[in-house]
Motif scaffolding. Sequence first.
Motif: not given
Length: 133
Positions: A44-58
Motif C-alpha cells: 500500500s501507499w504510505t506517507d513520508g515526512p512532510t516538509s513545509f514551505y512559506t510561499v510568497w507571491a507579488w
Amino acid sequence: MNDTLVTLVGNVATQPEYRDSVTGGMVRFRFAVTARRWDREKQSWTDGPTSFYTVWAWRTLAANLSGSVSVGEPLVVHGRLKVREEDKDGQRRFSADIEALAVGHDLTRGTSAFKRVARADTSLTERPKDLVA
C-alpha cells in the motif's frame, strides 16, 4: 540568473494572507509537501515526512491567489527557492521560502474553473506624449 527554481506539489496549509505594499499586493501562505511511497511489505501507499514551505507571491499573482486558494486545496507551485538561516535562542534554524512565479490547482486531484482577469486600461495611467521628456 543563478536562481534555484523548484516545482512543488502539495496542499495549502494556512489561509493565504493578502497585504498591500508599495510595489503592489503581496500574499503569503504555508505549503505542505508530503512524499508518498509504495510500501512493498504492506502492499500500500504510505506517507513520508512532510516538509513545509512559506510561499510568497507579488502583484497580480498575489491578488489572483488570494481570491482563488483556500486551506487544504492541492496546488502545484513553481518558483525560486530561498533558504534562510537564523539563530534563535542559541539554536541555528533553517527555513525554506518559495517566491512563486506560477501557481495552479493540481488537476490530478480535482477540477478547477479558470476565469481570466481583465487587465487595467493602461491608457489611463500613461503620460501624454507631449509631456514625455
